[in-house]
Design a protein around this motif. Structure first.
Motif, PDB file in Angstrom:
ATOM      1  N   ASP A  82     -32.873  -1.655  39.286  1.00  0.00           N
ATOM      2  CA  ASP A  82     -33.580  -2.501  40.252  1.00  0.00           C
ATOM      3  C   ASP A  82     -34.551  -3.457  39.571  1.00  0.00           C
ATOM      4  O   ASP A  82     -34.720  -4.593  40.002  1.00  0.00           O
ATOM      5  CB  ASP A  82     -34.351  -1.636  41.252  1.00  0.00           C
ATOM      6  CG  ASP A  82     -33.522  -1.365  42.483  1.00  0.00           C
ATOM      7  OD1 ASP A  82     -32.658  -2.185  42.806  1.00  0.00           O
ATOM      8  OD2 ASP A  82     -33.743  -0.321  43.107  1.00  0.00           O
ATOM      9  N   LEU A  83     -35.186  -2.963  38.533  1.00  0.00           N
ATOM     10  CA  LEU A  83     -36.129  -3.814  37.803  1.00  0.00           C
ATOM     11  C   LEU A  83     -35.392  -5.025  37.234  1.00  0.00           C
ATOM     12  O   LEU A  83     -35.906  -6.141  37.243  1.00  0.00           O
ATOM     13  CB  LEU A  83     -36.768  -2.990  36.683  1.00  0.00           C
ATOM     14  CG  LEU A  83     -38.098  -3.486  36.128  1.00  0.00           C
ATOM     15  CD1 LEU A  83     -39.117  -3.699  37.221  1.00  0.00           C
ATOM     16  CD2 LEU A  83     -38.613  -2.495  35.093  1.00  0.00           C
ATOM     17  N   ARG A  84     -34.170  -4.804  36.766  1.00  0.00           N
ATOM     18  CA  ARG A  84     -33.378  -5.920  36.233  1.00  0.00           C
ATOM     19  C   ARG A  84     -33.045  -6.919  37.339  1.00  0.00           C
ATOM     20  O   ARG A  84     -32.950  -8.113  37.100  1.00  0.00           O
ATOM     21  CB  ARG A  84     -32.078  -5.405  35.627  1.00  0.00           C
ATOM     22  CG  ARG A  84     -32.329  -4.557  34.425  1.00  0.00           C
ATOM     23  CD  ARG A  84     -31.056  -3.990  33.868  1.00  0.00           C
ATOM     24  NE  ARG A  84     -31.375  -3.135  32.749  1.00  0.00           N
ATOM     25  CZ  ARG A  84     -30.498  -2.674  31.878  1.00  0.00           C
ATOM     26  NH1 ARG A  84     -29.237  -2.985  32.009  1.00  0.00           N
ATOM     27  NH2 ARG A  84     -30.874  -1.915  30.886  1.00  0.00           N
ATOM     28  N   ASP A  88     -34.105   2.943  39.425  1.00  0.00           N
ATOM     29  CA  ASP A  88     -35.351   2.190  39.202  1.00  0.00           C
ATOM     30  C   ASP A  88     -35.151   1.132  38.124  1.00  0.00           C
ATOM     31  O   ASP A  88     -35.604  -0.004  38.247  1.00  0.00           O
ATOM     32  CB  ASP A  88     -36.473   3.141  38.745  1.00  0.00           C
ATOM     33  CG  ASP A  88     -36.978   4.018  39.876  1.00  0.00           C
ATOM     34  OD1 ASP A  88     -36.654   3.732  41.048  1.00  0.00           O
ATOM     35  OD2 ASP A  88     -37.697   4.996  39.581  1.00  0.00           O
ATOM     36  N   GLU A  89     -34.466   1.543  37.067  1.00  0.00           N
ATOM     37  CA  GLU A  89     -34.284   0.621  35.943  1.00  0.00           C
ATOM     38  C   GLU A  89     -33.326  -0.521  36.320  1.00  0.00           C
ATOM     39  O   GLU A  89     -33.569  -1.683  35.984  1.00  0.00           O
ATOM     40  CB  GLU A  89     -33.758   1.398  34.728  1.00  0.00           C
ATOM     41  CG  GLU A  89     -33.803   0.586  33.479  1.00  0.00           C
ATOM     42  CD  GLU A  89     -34.171   1.396  32.244  1.00  0.00           C
ATOM     43  OE1 GLU A  89     -34.757   2.481  32.363  1.00  0.00           O
ATOM     44  OE2 GLU A  89     -33.864   0.914  31.156  1.00  0.00           O
ATOM     45  N   VAL A 121     -34.947  -7.708  39.771  1.00  0.00           N
ATOM     46  CA  VAL A 121     -36.121  -8.552  40.010  1.00  0.00           C
ATOM     47  C   VAL A 121     -36.087  -9.748  39.077  1.00  0.00           C
ATOM     48  O   VAL A 121     -36.302 -10.896  39.486  1.00  0.00           O
ATOM     49  CB  VAL A 121     -37.428  -7.760  39.787  1.00  0.00           C
ATOM     50  CG1 VAL A 121     -38.639  -8.681  39.873  1.00  0.00           C
ATOM     51  CG2 VAL A 121     -37.552  -6.638  40.796  1.00  0.00           C
ATOM     52  N   ALA A 122     -35.785  -9.482  37.794  1.00  0.00           N
ATOM     53  CA  ALA A 122     -35.762 -10.570  36.820  1.00  0.00           C
ATOM     54  C   ALA A 122     -34.619 -11.537  37.088  1.00  0.00           C
ATOM     55  O   ALA A 122     -34.709 -12.713  36.769  1.00  0.00           O
ATOM     56  CB  ALA A 122     -35.647 -10.003  35.411  1.00  0.00           C
ATOM     57  N   GLN A 151     -32.728   8.731  40.480  1.00  0.00           N
ATOM     58  CA  GLN A 151     -33.663   7.721  40.984  1.00  0.00           C
ATOM     59  C   GLN A 151     -34.208   6.868  39.839  1.00  0.00           C
ATOM     60  O   GLN A 151     -34.396   5.657  39.986  1.00  0.00           O
ATOM     61  CB  GLN A 151     -34.818   8.409  41.731  1.00  0.00           C
ATOM     62  CG  GLN A 151     -34.384   9.002  43.069  1.00  0.00           C
ATOM     63  CD  GLN A 151     -35.417   9.970  43.628  1.00  0.00           C
ATOM     64  OE1 GLN A 151     -36.165  10.606  42.888  1.00  0.00           O
ATOM     65  NE2 GLN A 151     -35.435  10.107  44.951  1.00  0.00           N
ATOM     66  N   LEU A 152     -34.436   7.495  38.688  1.00  0.00           N
ATOM     67  CA  LEU A 152     -34.948   6.738  37.543  1.00  0.00           C
ATOM     68  C   LEU A 152     -33.906   5.727  37.042  1.00  0.00           C
ATOM     69  O   LEU A 152     -34.251   4.628  36.616  1.00  0.00           O
ATOM     70  CB  LEU A 152     -35.347   7.682  36.397  1.00  0.00           C
ATOM     71  CG  LEU A 152     -36.450   8.705  36.703  1.00  0.00           C
ATOM     72  CD1 LEU A 152     -36.841   9.459  35.431  1.00  0.00           C
ATOM     73  CD2 LEU A 152     -37.680   8.054  37.316  1.00  0.00           C
ATOM     74  N   PRO A 203     -31.862   0.387  47.219  1.00  0.00           N
ATOM     75  CA  PRO A 203     -32.850   0.322  48.306  1.00  0.00           C
ATOM     76  C   PRO A 203     -32.247  -0.175  49.616  1.00  0.00           C
ATOM     77  O   PRO A 203     -32.776   0.118  50.691  1.00  0.00           O
ATOM     78  CB  PRO A 203     -33.890  -0.673  47.771  1.00  0.00           C
ATOM     79  CG  PRO A 203     -33.763  -0.616  46.287  1.00  0.00           C
ATOM     80  CD  PRO A 203     -32.306  -0.365  46.027  1.00  0.00           C
TER      81      PRO A 203
END
Lengths: 326, 84
Positions: A158-160, A155-156, A162-163, A151-152, A120
């Motif tokens: 990026d989610l990590r 996405d995955e 966040v944590a 992109q998927l 991003p």
């Protein structure tokens, strides 16, 4: 649409290391994506490729038969310099790749489609690619589908992030920081390089909260982080251990150099006009440290000694040894 | 036309994921992921896939993200408790 920072290779590599995915174990989730790419695009090979400074490393790969190759052989190293999905219909007739060992030898790449893994904040970490051993022209629709799968993947990842990121300050959480520390312990020992952990605690932070309120307290913590970050270089990792306590990983630096980093500037927040100081404990990595947790504990003990010594001070492992006469 | 079909496919696939209460830290990420899934569904349909095939691809693509989402939510809840 994200603006990609093509010229900033140092920033790109820093972003890649921030995602903490290089040299990690194989994972079903990424294998699933490469499996989908193979089925949907009808290709024998597919890979999630991360482009490191001197190599391409595959987080997932099907049909390639190797975990990594030198960067100079990498098709994906070209893809990350492009704005659009990169299509090579026949590598044997492309001057960039005709002599490439991956074309002239196993796995005998002839056609390639690669979609950038763009963060991003605009860094191409690598590419998701579809590869065939025969010449073929991929159409626009196939390129779009590959871009969607790429992109998927992001996405995955990026989610990590966040944590692994502290929501208040944006630095690593304790768990994310420990993961980085474990890797550094391993790599510093393999390469026989120095490394240090600097732990810091904002002095009298409870009174900042009590006097000025939690909102100001939060601003102070963000300012402390911002000031720390000014002195960090690529590979350093700052994490919030909890409350007003932070730890910095300093690869390639011994205790003396680490001391210079943490002493570089007093911690004072101009915006909120709340002058604060911090105490530091600096622990170099040495043979007696078993793992990341005990390294952090060593820095924490030195931090405690700094607090006991009246705060606003630094305690190094060597200082502690001198004080106890050992 | 394929946009409507893609929207319907995604809505159906998402409804079968069950009701996950999302913390605010992941709202942007999940919205972006759903947008990417929608684009994927539309491109799969445009490529000539029928609804059943496209739905199978979507389901597989969503499966691993859902697992990661649950792990992330658990980690965020653990962090909140730790800070409290």
């Amino acid at each position: 649409m994200v603006e990609v920072k093509y010229g900033d290779e140092a920033g790109r590599l820093a972003a890649l290391h921030r995602y903490q995915v290089l040299d990690t174990a194989r994972e079903e989730s990424f294998d699933k994506i490469t499996g989908l790419v193979r089925n949907v695009l009808d290709v024998p090979m597919a890979a999630v490729t991360l482009v490191d400074s001197d190599r391409q490393w595959f987080k997932a790969q099907q049909g390639l038969g190797t975990p990594q190759t030198p960067r100079e052989q990498s098709f994906c190293a070209h893809t990350i310099q492009q704005p659009e999905v990169m299509c090579i219909p026949d590598a044997a007739h492309d001057p960039r790749f005709a002599d490439n060992g991956l074309v002239t030898g196993p796995p005998h790449i002839r056609s390639y489609l690669g979609a950038q893994l763009t963060t991003p904040d605009g860094y191409n970490l690598g590419a998701l690619c579809a590869i065939d051993t025969h010449p073929r022209a991929f159409d626009d629709n196939q390129a779009n589908i590959l871009r969607n799968f790429a992109q998927l993947v992001l996405d995955e990842l990026d989610l990590r992030q966040v944590a692994a990121s502290d929501p208040l300050t944006g630095v690593l959480t304790r768990g994310g920081w420990l993961e980085s520390a474990r890797k550094l312990v391993e790599s510093a020992r393999v390469r026989d390089e120095p490394a240090a952990v600097a732990m810091l605690d904002v002095d009298h932070f409870k009174s900042v909260n009590d006097t000025h309120g939690h909102r100001t307290g939060d601003e102070v913590l963000r300012e402390v982080v911002e000031r720390c970050c000014r002195h960090l270089t690529d590979g350093d990792a700052l994490g919030r251990m909890g409350g007003e306590e932070f730890a910095v990983l300093l690869p390639g630096r011994d205790a003396a150099a680490a001391r210079e980093v943490v002493r570089a500037e007093p911690v004072v927040t101009a915006e909120t006009r709340v002058p604060v100081t911090a105490s530091f404990g600096v622990a170099p990595l040495h043979a007696g440290i078993a793992d990341a947790e005990s390294w952090l504990a060593a820095a924490d003990a030195l931090l405690y000694a700094a607090k006991e010594a009246g705060r606003d001070t630094v305690r190094l492992a060597a200082d502690a040894a001198a004080a106890t006469g050992s | 036309m394929s946009e409507d079909r893609a929207r319907a496919l995604l809505a159906s696939a998402l409804s079968e994921m069950g009701d996950i209460r999302l913390p605010h830290q992941v709202l942007d990420q999940v919205a972006r992921h759903n947008r990417h899934l929608f684009e994927l569904a539309a491109n799969l349909l445009d490529s000539g896939m029928d609804d059943t095939q496209a739905r199978q691809v979507l389901d597989q693509a969503m499966e691993s993200y859902k697992d990661e989402l649950v792990r992330t939510i658990m980690a965020l809840r653990g962090g909140d408790e730790g800070d409290g």
